[in-house]
Design a protein around this motif. Structure first.
Motif, PDB file in Angstrom:
ATOM      1  N   MET A  50       0.845  -1.199   0.000  1.00 37.95           N
ATOM      2  CA  MET A  50       0.000   0.000   0.000  1.00 37.95           C
ATOM      3  C   MET A  50       0.875   1.242   0.000  1.00 37.95           C
ATOM      4  O   MET A  50       1.809   1.346   0.803  1.00 37.95           O
ATOM      5  N   HIS A  95      -3.215   3.342  -0.862  1.00 32.86           N
ATOM      6  CA  HIS A  95      -3.752   2.658  -2.044  1.00 32.86           C
ATOM      7  C   HIS A  95      -2.863   1.472  -2.401  1.00 32.86           C
ATOM      8  O   HIS A  95      -1.636   1.578  -2.368  1.00 32.86           O
ATOM      9  N   ARG A  96      -3.481   0.365  -2.752  1.00 30.56           N
ATOM     10  CA  ARG A  96      -2.703  -0.829  -3.090  1.00 30.56           C
ATOM     11  C   ARG A  96      -2.144  -0.729  -4.507  1.00 30.56           C
ATOM     12  O   ARG A  96      -2.802  -0.244  -5.426  1.00 30.56           O
ATOM     13  N   SER A 114      -3.869  -6.522   0.048  1.00 32.68           N
ATOM     14  CA  SER A 114      -4.947  -6.190  -0.870  1.00 32.68           C
ATOM     15  C   SER A 114      -6.293  -6.219  -0.150  1.00 32.68           C
ATOM     16  O   SER A 114      -7.156  -5.362  -0.386  1.00 32.68           O
ATOM     17  N   ALA A 139      -6.808  -3.083   1.842  1.00 39.09           N
ATOM     18  CA  ALA A 139      -7.088  -1.960   0.946  1.00 39.09           C
ATOM     19  C   ALA A 139      -8.477  -2.059   0.330  1.00 39.09           C
ATOM     20  O   ALA A 139      -9.132  -1.034   0.102  1.00 39.09           O
ATOM     21  N   GLU A 152     -11.026  -0.608   2.567  1.00 39.49           N
ATOM     22  CA  GLU A 152     -10.905   0.861   2.571  1.00 39.49           C
ATOM     23  C   GLU A 152     -11.498   1.453   1.294  1.00 39.49           C
ATOM     24  O   GLU A 152     -12.106   2.526   1.320  1.00 39.49           O
ATOM     25  N   GLU A 153     -11.321   0.762   0.171  1.00 40.92           N
ATOM     26  CA  GLU A 153     -11.902   1.227  -1.095  1.00 40.92           C
ATOM     27  C   GLU A 153     -13.424   1.251  -1.022  1.00 40.92           C
ATOM     28  O   GLU A 153     -14.071   2.211  -1.459  1.00 40.92           O
ATOM     29  N   ILE A 166     -15.634   3.734  -3.500  1.00 41.50           N
ATOM     30  CA  ILE A 166     -15.041   3.588  -4.833  1.00 41.50           C
ATOM     31  C   ILE A 166     -15.694   2.383  -5.508  1.00 41.50           C
ATOM     32  O   ILE A 166     -15.609   1.268  -4.989  1.00 41.50           O
ATOM     33  N   ARG A 223     -12.942  -7.387  -6.604  1.00 37.60           N
ATOM     34  CA  ARG A 223     -11.848  -6.515  -6.182  1.00 37.60           C
ATOM     35  C   ARG A 223     -10.576  -7.296  -5.876  1.00 37.60           C
ATOM     36  O   ARG A 223      -9.477  -6.750  -5.973  1.00 37.60           O
TER      37      ARG A 223
END
Length: 215
Positions: A97, A101-102, A155, A158, A161-162, A167, A189
């Motif tokens: 990350m 962001h990954r 991943s 992340a 979090e996305e 998102i 994802r």
């Protein structure tokens, strides 16, 4: 019209001349290249200094300009939890990350991350103090050989979090509503992280538990 056909002797001479000229060119290039590299007027830099924070600690490196972030982490900082799988951005084993962001660390150069905040698997938790996602992977057997696991866990963290940041993904049905944690969303994802052992269902169980939903 009489067609000209070269004799065997002419063909042999042409081939011999070609080989001689090629050898001469290689010899001249080999002799000139080192001299050019050492020439005082040659200002090309082959290494660069870069400074970024890894797992909260500032790290200063001087690396070859071609060094990937993955190799900088593994070879220069000896953070070998991040794995080199395909080295082509296709397996996700090298996922880390950067600024939350990954990314696939094999596809980016270390010198591109001046001032960035980088988190690797070592920065998520330690054996005596596991990150909730690490603990869930252990509980649900979300790994077998374990090679892809660091990338899978980074991943997974992340991904949640996305979704929290709303998102959308390719399977998000309503772009006007808050994205939800569903099995379909997790599968989509996480599709960039490959597990050759096939522990996918257990990985979904682990992520679902951390997200607080039923898998």
């Amino acid at each position: 019209m009489e067609q000209f056909m070269p004799s065997q002797t002419q063909l042999e001479l042409s081939r011999r001349d070609l080989l001689i000229s090629s050898a001469a060119t290689i010899a001249v290039t080999a002799a000139v290249a080192p001299a050019a590299a050492q020439s005082p007027g040659n200002d090309m830099a082959y290494t660069s200094k870069v400074s970024f924070a890894v797992n909260g600690e500032k790290r200063d490196l001087e690396v070859d300009n071609r060094t990937s972030l993955l190799d900088a982490l593994r070879e220069h900082l000896h953070l070998t939890g991040t794995k080199k799988g395909c080295d082509h951005g296709q397996c996700g084993a090298c996922t880390v990350m950067v600024d939350g962001h990954r990314i696939n660390s094999c596809l980016t150069l270390a010198v591109m991350h001046e001032g960035d905040q980088i988190t690797t698997i070592e920065g998520l938790g330690q054996p005596e103090n596991l990150h909730p996602m690490q603990a869930a992977f252990v509980k649900h057997d979300g790994f077998q050989c374990g090679y892809c696991t660091p990338g899978q866990i980074c991943s997974s963290v992340a991904v949640l979090e996305e979704i929290k940041a709303n998102i959308p993904s390719h399977v998000t049905g309503d772009l006007t509503a808050q994205a939800a944690v569903t099995a379909a969303e997790i599968r989509e994802r996480m599709s960039g992280n490959i597990c050759r052992c096939g522990a996918y269902s257990n990985i979904i169980d682990a992520i679902s538990e951390v997200a607080g939903i039923k898998a």
